[in-house]
Design an enzyme around this catalytic site. Structure first.
Site, PDB file in Angstrom:
ATOM      1  N   GLY A  54       0.961  -1.140   0.072  1.00  0.00           N
ATOM      2  CA  GLY A  54      -0.109   0.142  -0.128  1.00  0.00           C
ATOM      3  C   GLY A  54       0.952   1.061   0.008  1.00  0.00           C
ATOM      4  N   GLY A  76       0.252  -5.088   0.498  1.00  0.00           N
ATOM      5  CA  GLY A  76      -1.192  -5.224  -0.382  1.00  0.00           C
ATOM      6  C   GLY A  76      -0.905  -5.694  -1.686  1.00  0.00           C
ATOM      7  CG  ASP A 100      -2.645  -4.849   6.185  1.00  0.00           C
ATOM      8  OD1 ASP A 100      -1.637  -5.038   5.358  1.00  0.00           O
ATOM      9  OD2 ASP A 100      -3.205  -3.717   5.821  1.00  0.00           O
ATOM     10  CD  GLU A 122       2.688  -6.079   6.289  1.00  0.00           C
ATOM     11  OE1 GLU A 122       2.038  -6.071   5.202  1.00  0.00           O
ATOM     12  OE2 GLU A 122       2.997  -7.146   6.650  1.00  0.00           O
TER      13      GLU A 122
END
Length: 362
Positions: free
Chosen positions: A68, A117, A148, A140
């Protein structure tokens, strides 16, 4: 979405719909408009009987997607209170689940760098292709965040404790290890990827795979399974680090050093998220949990600090707070899993339950 935005190239050819993430200079990092554009294309193709296969790839030769747009998340957390990031995740996580549940075959070309992402838009697909250039990771914890985009779902279901190792260290794996971990399905030489993708316009996926897929080369994780499984089965991050340091394996020592450089809060929340994800039944339930964790991390100290250190100032010297594992309390970890309140919840599991009960009633 107006067509002047070319951050995702959308076209159909024969029986295939092609989505190409098109920000090669940013390693195809995902933005909110890109997520919306992919969703709109999936809307159209779901209703189009001519399209039987959806192919997701990335422009340029460096990778599918590096994750992301974390610089935007950092700026939003600092200046905007996180509203834009929560809205982005809401749509992004829905898209991840949509890809997993899509009624047509989703083929992901996981060539080059596939992280964060990028894993979310590819590893939930039906047919996931890796090449000798693939580097797949959920990195992350290095920016004070927690895996996530369904990452804790995928990594909680790997053989043994491989997923715990990858989630906590953020280590990138090559093609064979991605296959071993269930993050990918088939290996193709990168030079044949364009031909394979083009072939899907006129033939079904199984035929194209029969023609182009080959056995994968050797990986690294399988020979390290013994110490990975023994060390990461521990009950706490502190004990995992102790076991890694005591194991006598060089790889284990390096893993311990990596963990000591990561956000202590992120490590503890990640371990809890993975262990909880194992007990949750569906991807939707895990995504609901990830959304709670992400929203909590967004207003914490370590995410903003981690992005500052890695991306903004690039000093690679994050000042985590708390700075030591033993100073992260169980209560602090538990806080990340609290319900957000009816209107704030992502609500994917509830949505799926009501859909399936309607189908049963019908």
């Amino acid at each position: 979405m107006h067509d002047s935005d070319d951050s995702v190239l959308v076209h159909t050819d024969g029986r295939a719909g092609y989505l190409t993430l098109n920000r090669p200079r940013a390693l195809n990092a995902l933005t909110h408009p890109m997520v919306r554009r992919i969703d709109e294309a999936l809307d159209a193709w779901e209703r189009d009987p001519a399209v039987t296969t959806v192919v997701i790839g990335g422009a340029g030769d460096r990778g599918l997607c590096a994750g992301g747009d974390i610089r935007a998340i950092h700026d939003d957390a600092r200046a905007g209170g996180g509203a834009a990031s929560r809205a982005f995740w809401r749509d992004e996580y829905r898209l991840n689940v949509r890809i997993a549940r899509y009624p047509k075959t989703c083929v992901a070309l996981m060539d080059g760098i596939v992280m964060g992402g990028g894993v979310g838009v590819s590893a939930h697909g039906d047919v996931r292709i890796v090449t000798e250039r693939s580097r797949v990771a959920m990195p992350e914890t290095g920016i004070g965040f927690v895996p996530d985009v369904g990452g804790t779902f995928l990594l909680s279901r790997t053989p043994g404790e491989l997923g715990t190792h990858l989630a906590l260290t953020g280590a990138a794996v090559g093609a064979t290890d991605a296959l071993l971990c269930g993050l990918a399905d088939h290996f193709l030489p990168a030079e044949h990827l364009p031909e394979f993708a083009a072939a899907l316009a006129g033939t079904d996926v199984a035929r194209a795979l029969h023609r182009y897929a080959v056995p994968a080369p050797d990986g690294e994780l399988s020979e390290n399974r013994a110490w990975i499984d023994a060390c990461y089965a521990a009950g706490s991050v502190e004990e995992i680090v102790e076991r890694l340091e005591a194991s006598g394996e060089q790889g284990a020592k390096q893993a311990a050093q990596t963990l000591m450089s990561r956000s202590p809060t992120a490590l503890k929340v990640t371990l809890a998220a993975l262990r909880r994800a194992r007990g949750l039944g569906s991807l939707e339930e895990v995504m609901d949990q990830e959304y709670r964790v992400s929203c909590t991390a967004l207003v914490g100290h370590d995410l903003v600090e981690g992005v500052r250190a890695q991306i903004i100032d690039k000093d690679r010297a994050p000042r985590w707070s708390p700075a030591r594992l033993e100073d992260v309390s169980d209560a602090e970890v538990a806080r990340h899993f609290r319900l957000l309140g009816q209107k704030e919840e992502l609500g994917l599991a509830a949505g799926r339950a009501s859909t399936s009960s309607q189908q049963t009633i019908g």
